[in-house]
Design an enzyme around this catalytic site. Structure first.
Site, short mmCIF file in Angstrom:
data_model
loop_
_atom_site.label_atom_id
_atom_site.label_comp_id
_atom_site.label_asym_id
_atom_site.label_seq_id
_atom_site.Cartn_x
_atom_site.Cartn_y
_atom_site.Cartn_z
N THR A 30 0.82 -1.21 0.00
CA THR A 30 0.00 0.00 0.00
C THR A 30 0.85 1.26 0.00
O THR A 30 0.49 2.27 -0.61
CB THR A 30 -0.93 0.01 1.23
OG1 THR A 30 -1.75 -1.16 1.20
CG2 THR A 30 -1.82 1.23 1.24
N SER B 220 2.24 -7.63 -0.72
CA SER B 220 2.94 -8.47 0.26
C SER B 220 2.36 -9.87 0.34
O SER B 220 2.98 -10.78 0.91
CB SER B 220 2.91 -7.81 1.64
OG SER B 220 1.59 -7.78 2.16
N THR C 282 1.25 -4.10 4.36
CA THR C 282 0.89 -4.37 5.76
C THR C 282 0.27 -5.75 5.99
O THR C 282 0.29 -6.25 7.11
CB THR C 282 -0.09 -3.31 6.28
OG1 THR C 282 -1.26 -3.29 5.45
CG2 THR C 282 0.55 -1.94 6.28
#
Length: 327
Positions: free
Chosen positions: A12, A59, A92
């Site tokens: 992000t 991720s 995240t």
């Protein structure tokens, strides 16, 4: 001035949306590490920063291969080029898993700080810029030496071992459960109030391990009335370990127990963890005959990483239990 390397991986923090008010629908990997850092000229006032792009994707795509590359690059800057700290920008959703892997495998005492953002770089009131600024400030701090791998978000310092994402979109999402933050980064400095006590980084037995290929370990989530079929489906796949995210203190249905015993007979390591989020999974007499390992207070996704590393050095459940009691 301290030298800090920034390894950019996407997420992000590297994303863009169609408007400044769009905070959910965005494209990850839009901005490079250089483009992010160029938006934060204040960094040059606190450290001599060097940026390297390693990957630039979500991720969720992180594997042991990418973890190992990050480990090697971080150690190259810290041990060979004598940088004072490393910052890794990261998505995240799995930041806690990358952090814990590095926490267990990096042979260094210098700070490694992982940072992300909950809002895209283009978002109104994005947290990306201040998070990166604080992460560099933390990586350049003498007080961060010897604390292991740290996650810096929302002005709060968390240890890689305990930290987890607790909210889908809010800025205060990263928490360390009932154990709490290690400290804070404020405009007047870096402040620690506690430190990790479990073995990590330079003291870890895994810090010289070849992690290019790790044995596959899967997580099975327990629930009321689970029939154990998910576990049985895993047995012929070549999986070497199963972490059961059990209810309460790491318990599961009688049918799941039967399936886990079948898995154990096929040489698959079994770790009891809990889906609760806080508290220890304590060894229980009823499970002792089966050689299951108790995962202590590690979340299932962290227990998976520790088991993958443990299986590189031993298949003995007694020794694996010692590892879980130590790390």
């Amino acid at each position: 001035m301290k030298k800090v390397a920034i390894l950019a991986t996407g997420g992000t923090i590297s994303s863009a949306a169609d408007s400044r008010t769009e905070l959910i629908n965005y494209k990850s990997g839009t901005f490079t590490g250089d483009e992010i850092i160029n938006q934060i000229p204040e960094l040059r006032e606190i450290a001599d920063v060097h940026i390297e792009q390693t990957t630039n994707f979500s991720s969720m795509e992180m594997t042991a291969k990418e973890w190992t590359i990050l480990r090697e690059k971080a150690l190259h800057y810290l041990n060979e080029l004598d940088f004072d700290g490393v910052v890794i920008t990261h998505g995240t959703n799995t930041i806690e898993e990358t952090a814990y892997f590095l926490h267990l495998t990096c042979n260094v005492s210098k700070p490694i700080v992982i940072v992300g953002s909950q809002r895209p770089l283009t978002g109104l009131s994005s947290d990306a810029h201040l998070n990166v600024y604080n992460a560099v400030k933390l990586a350049a701090s003498e007080d961060a030496v010897g604390k292991g791998v740290l996650v810096m978000m929302n002005d709060e310092i968390n240890s890689a071992r305990e930290v987890t994402k607790t909210n889908t979109v809010r800025l205060e999402t990263f928490q360390s459960g009932q154990l709490g933050f290690l400290g804070y980064v404020d405009n007047d400095g870096v402040f620690f109030y506690r430190q990790p006590t479990r073995i990590h980084t330079a003291q870890s037995q895994f810090n010289e391990l070849d992690t290019q290929e790790l044995d596959p370990v899967e997580i099975v989530y327990s629930y009321a009335g689970a029939d154990g079929n998910l576990i049985r489906c895993l047995i012929p796949t070549g999986v070497k370990g199963i972490v059961i995210a059990g209810t309460g203190t790491g318990r599961f249905s009688s049918k799941e127990l039967e399936a886990l015993v079948e898995a154990k007979k096929q040489g698959i390591a079994v770790v009891r963890s809990s889906r609760v989020g806080n508290g220890r999974v304590i060894p229980e007499e009823q499970y002792e005959p089966y050689g299951f390992v108790s995962g202590d207070n590690l979340l299932p996704q962290k227990a998976r990483i520790l088991l993958m590393l443990a299986l590189k050095v031993t298949k003995d459940p007694v020794e694996i239990q010692r590892i879980f009691d130590t790390y």
